[in-house]
Write a protein that holds these residues in place. Structure first.
Motif, short mmCIF file in Angstrom:
data_model
loop_
_atom_site.label_atom_id
_atom_site.label_comp_id
_atom_site.label_asym_id
_atom_site.label_seq_id
_atom_site.Cartn_x
_atom_site.Cartn_y
_atom_site.Cartn_z
N PRO A 1 6.08 -6.55 -1.53
CA PRO A 1 5.58 -7.16 -0.31
C PRO A 1 4.59 -8.27 -0.66
O PRO A 1 3.79 -8.13 -1.58
N ASP A 2 4.68 -9.39 0.04
CA ASP A 2 3.87 -10.56 -0.31
C ASP A 2 3.30 -11.18 0.97
O ASP A 2 2.16 -10.92 1.35
N GLY A 3 4.12 -11.93 1.73
CA GLY A 3 3.64 -12.51 2.98
C GLY A 3 3.38 -11.44 4.02
O GLY A 3 4.00 -10.37 4.00
N THR B 1 8.91 -10.58 1.59
CA THR B 1 8.95 -10.14 0.20
C THR B 1 9.23 -11.28 -0.77
O THR B 1 9.90 -12.26 -0.45
N ASP B 2 8.69 -11.11 -1.97
CA ASP B 2 8.92 -12.02 -3.10
C ASP B 2 9.08 -11.12 -4.32
O ASP B 2 8.17 -10.96 -5.10
N GLY B 3 10.27 -10.51 -4.43
CA GLY B 3 10.43 -9.54 -5.50
C GLY B 3 11.69 -9.73 -6.29
O GLY B 3 12.33 -10.78 -6.26
N CYS C 1 16.03 -16.65 -3.25
CA CYS C 1 14.86 -17.17 -2.53
C CYS C 1 13.73 -16.16 -2.51
O CYS C 1 13.91 -14.98 -2.81
N GLU C 2 12.57 -16.65 -2.12
CA GLU C 2 11.45 -15.82 -1.65
C GLU C 2 11.33 -16.09 -0.16
O GLU C 2 11.51 -17.22 0.27
N VAL C 3 11.01 -15.06 0.61
CA VAL C 3 10.74 -15.26 2.03
C VAL C 3 9.22 -15.27 2.18
O VAL C 3 8.54 -14.32 1.78
N ASP D 1 -7.05 -12.59 -4.69
CA ASP D 1 -6.87 -13.36 -5.92
C ASP D 1 -5.63 -12.79 -6.61
O ASP D 1 -5.66 -11.69 -7.16
N ASP D 2 -4.53 -13.55 -6.54
CA ASP D 2 -3.25 -13.00 -7.00
C ASP D 2 -3.06 -13.13 -8.50
O ASP D 2 -2.51 -14.12 -8.98
N GLU D 3 -3.51 -12.13 -9.19
CA GLU D 3 -3.19 -11.98 -10.61
C GLU D 3 -3.34 -10.49 -10.89
O GLU D 3 -4.10 -9.80 -10.21
N ASP E 1 -3.75 -4.35 -7.80
CA ASP E 1 -2.35 -4.63 -8.14
C ASP E 1 -1.89 -5.95 -7.51
O ASP E 1 -1.03 -5.97 -6.62
N ARG E 2 -2.47 -7.05 -7.95
CA ARG E 2 -2.08 -8.39 -7.48
C ARG E 2 -2.22 -8.55 -5.97
O ARG E 2 -1.23 -8.53 -5.23
N PRO E 3 -3.41 -8.79 -5.48
CA PRO E 3 -3.60 -9.02 -4.04
C PRO E 3 -2.88 -10.29 -3.59
O PRO E 3 -3.14 -11.37 -4.11
N GLU E 4 -1.97 -10.14 -2.64
CA GLU E 4 -1.32 -11.32 -2.06
C GLU E 4 -1.92 -11.56 -0.67
O GLU E 4 -3.12 -11.69 -0.56
N TRP E 5 -1.11 -11.54 0.38
CA TRP E 5 -1.63 -11.92 1.70
C TRP E 5 -2.49 -10.83 2.33
O TRP E 5 -2.28 -9.64 2.10
CA CA Z 1 4.40 -13.65 -4.90
#
Ligand code: CA
Ligand code: FEO
Ligand code: CA
Length: 631
Positions: free
Chosen positions: A523-525, A538-540, A576-578, A336-338, A429-433
């Motif tokens: 780090p994201d994807g 990454t999306d930073g 961009c974001e990758v 849950d990304d928040e 800390d903001r769970p992404e993938w």
């Molecule tokens: Ca993101």
């Protein structure tokens, strides 16, 4: 995605046994030496001795601030499809002045492509379908006036730009191409009919004037990342849905649940509620509850109605990473990304039927949802590790009772965040993938960053060890008994991103596997290939200044999960974001998304027309010698 290959069914049949054997072979030394599976140095030594070689067969590339995609020597990156590409010949071409209509956009490739999966045709190695999320849209490029929607028609175009695009791709001379006019090409956008199923379907909180049954909803939007089931369907995950809702009554009092999910009167500037009452909480309060779910799509049946699977809970879903238990059930890991939100897992009640894929049609409607609680760990500054547990979110258990305000299982699922808080889940800390290793079943999760860590209610410690976490980290856990059914696990941090050039000797310099040549932030994807390489997207902050000096544009890296080594593989264009990653079955084509190039201006990627708009695009990366990507 653990199942993102054509050999999913084959793999599934042997996965539990192989996973166990693989884990034993790789980690036997660690097991005997301390009872803790996750001693990286021991693991690294044993792997290095066993293989005598590295998993990563390319040299790390330098960072970049150029408006282009850069890959290692011997590789090439080509555009597969871009935002606005007509899916059919009778649809107008993309117009660089933003004047395509909503109707055009409903049959064009959507905007801001994110998570995606590859579905090969069973009997033709040169044909496949791809399901690709379209997360949100950039009004400065979507609309001719470049501002937030000013009319109902603008809102319709925005809804058309989001959701999912299903496209056919064909391989010619080793290169995959988009197939316009395929009968499988399809848009499932923000106004598409979707069915609601599972325990929350039909609940009063899901009923609206337009749908008195609480089972039929229009649209999926804010589709972040994804999952792929072993029975051949696609999962698309609804993330920042609350940003699409607002209130025309500025004096409205939001209830506790609405507040917890983060709604605002102003809709974060999207303004859909000003032109479409469906998004006006003052007028249609329950519409909000009909979004924030995982949606299942059958890409091979273009006439099928997608289904929102409420058993998986309602929150700001990032992706859905699937694995199997020893007894053949399916596990779905979800973040849950928040800032300060939770990590979940769902276990199906019934076993997966590999022989009859259609028998799994409603497998995701029945099962148990859990939320993760982490201990404080050992406090090691470089490589913290510890233990954790999964707490069941079932009505009548763990304080989730009517007396405590949870009236039913549907109530718990609709308000999963409130239930997680009630049972004491750990604020992350903001769970992404999340991604599951195909080699040993360990689970990896990007915790992208968290400016609120260290503030009220978010203490520093455990897997969230840095206050004002600028750079993010990758968490890893191993289920006890190497079985997804477990309710306890061991965790460690696979890496902590950082900037060793700016922070030579403090916690923000990153973990030992981060250096001046591979540093990155946020780090994201995340995804594994079949060989077990871990790909990190990454999306930073891409300012390349201050705390982020030397990091350049957003990028994709590749890690050896056993040694922790990480190398930079690709750098994206300006702004961009990758994100989004999938592979062809032969592992010789890697698909990755360039999302929102030039989000703040400064990019004309990929066409580089002087008068042109930047366009989010799916890239396909191949090797000049036709070899396996990354090897
Ligand atoms: Ca993101
Ligand atoms: Fe859509 Fe959390 O990224
Ligand atoms: Ca993301």
């Amino acid at each position: 995605m653990s199942y993102d290959t054509p050999t999913d069914l084959e793999r599934l049949a042997g996965l539990s046994r192989r996973r166990f054997i693989g884990a034993g072979a790789l980690c036997g030394a660690a097991l005997f030496l301390g009872g803790n599976l996750l001693s990286r140095s021991v693991l690294a030594d044993s792997v290095a001795r066993a293989s005598g070689s590295t998993l990563l067969g390319f040299d790390s590339i330098p960072t970049s601030t150029a408006d282009t995609v850069i890959v290692p020597p011997g590789y090439r990156a080509s555009v597969l499809i871009s935002w606005g590409e007509p899916l059919f010949s009778d649809v107008p071409a993309f117009k660089h002045d933003g004047t395509n209509t909503a109707e055009d956009q409903e049959r064009q490739f959507g905007d801001n492509n994110d998570g995606m999966s590859f579905f090969p045709f069973p009997n033709d190695p040169d044909r496949a379908l791809m399901a690709i999320n379209n997360e949100y849209t950039n009004y400065r490029y979507l609309l001719p006036h470049g501002k937030a929607p000013q009319s109902a028609d603008d809102v319709r175009k925005a809804l058309a730009a989001e959701g999912v695009s299903v496209i056919e791709v064909r391989r010619v001379d080793g290169q995959w191409h988009f197939a316009r006019d395929s009968e499988y090409n399809r848009r499932i956008h923000g106004n598409a009919p979707i069915r609601i199923s599972g325990p929350a379907a039909g609940h009063d909180l899901l009923k609206t004037e337009a749908d008195a049954t609480g089972t039929q909803v229009l649209g999926t939007f804010q589709n972040c990342a994804n999952g792929k089931t072993p029975w051949g369907t696609y999962l698309t995950c609804e993330e920042n849905f609350t940003d699409c809702f607002g209130s025309t009554d500025a004096a409205i009092t939001f209830n506790a649940a609405q507040k917890r999910y983060g709604v605002t009167v102003e809709s974060k500037g999207n303004n859909w509620h000003l032109h479409n009452a469906r998004f006006d909480i003052a007028k249609t309060p329950n519409e909000l509850n009909r979004h924030g779910w995982v949606v299942e799509i059958d890409p091979f049946d273009p006439a099928s109605t997608p289904v929102k699977r409420t058993a998986l809970g309602r929150f700001k879903h990032e992706n859905a990473a699937l694995a199997t238990t020893r007894d053949g059930r399916v596990v779905v890991y979800m973040g849950d990304d928040e800032r300060g939100e939770f990590i979940y897992k769902f276990i199906t009640r019934d076993r997966f039927n590999a022989a009859t894929p259609k028998a799994n049609r409603d497998l995701l409607d029945h099962g148990t949802l859990y939320v993760a609680k982490f201990d404080e760990g050992d406090g090691n500054a470089n490589h913290p590790k510890g233990r954790g547990q999964w707490i069941e979110l079932t009505h009548g258990k763990n304080g989730l009772t009517t007396e405590n305000g949870f009236n039913s299982q549907a109530d718990i699922l609709i308000h999963a965040r409130l239930a997680g808080t009630k049972v004491g889940a750990t604020r992350m800390d903001r769970p992404e993938w999340i991604a599951v290793s195909p080699k040993d079943g360990q689970v990896y999760c990007t915790l992208t960053n968290n400016s609120k860590r260290g503030g009220e209610g978010q203490p520093v410690g455990g897997p969230n060890p840095r206050a004002n976490n600028l750079y993010g980290q990758i968490l890893r856990w191993r289920e006890h008994g190497d079985d997804g059914l477990a309710t306890t696990f061991d965790w460690d941090l696979f890496l902590m991103a950082g900037n060793p050039a700016v922070h030579p000797e403090d916690p923000y310099d990153g973990s030992e596997n981060i250096n001046a040549n591979n540093m990155f932030n946020s780090p994201d994807g995340l995804g594994f290939d079949d060989a077990g390489r871990l790909w990190v997207l990454t999306d930073g902050d891409d300012s390349n200044k201050g705390e982020y000096a030397g990091m350049g544009n957003n990028q994709m890296l590749c890690a050896n999960p056993d040694t922790g080594e990480i190398r930079r593989f690709m750098v994206g264009p300006v702004g961009c974001e990758v994100t989004g990653i999938t592979f062809s079955p032969d592992q010789r084509s890697l698909f990755v998304n360039i999302q929102h190039p030039g989000e703040e201006g400064g990019s004309t990627f990929p066409e580089h027309r002087p008068d042109g708009r930047p366009r989010s695009s799916v890239m396909v990366i191949t090797r000049d010698d036709g070899g396996i990507i990354g090897a």
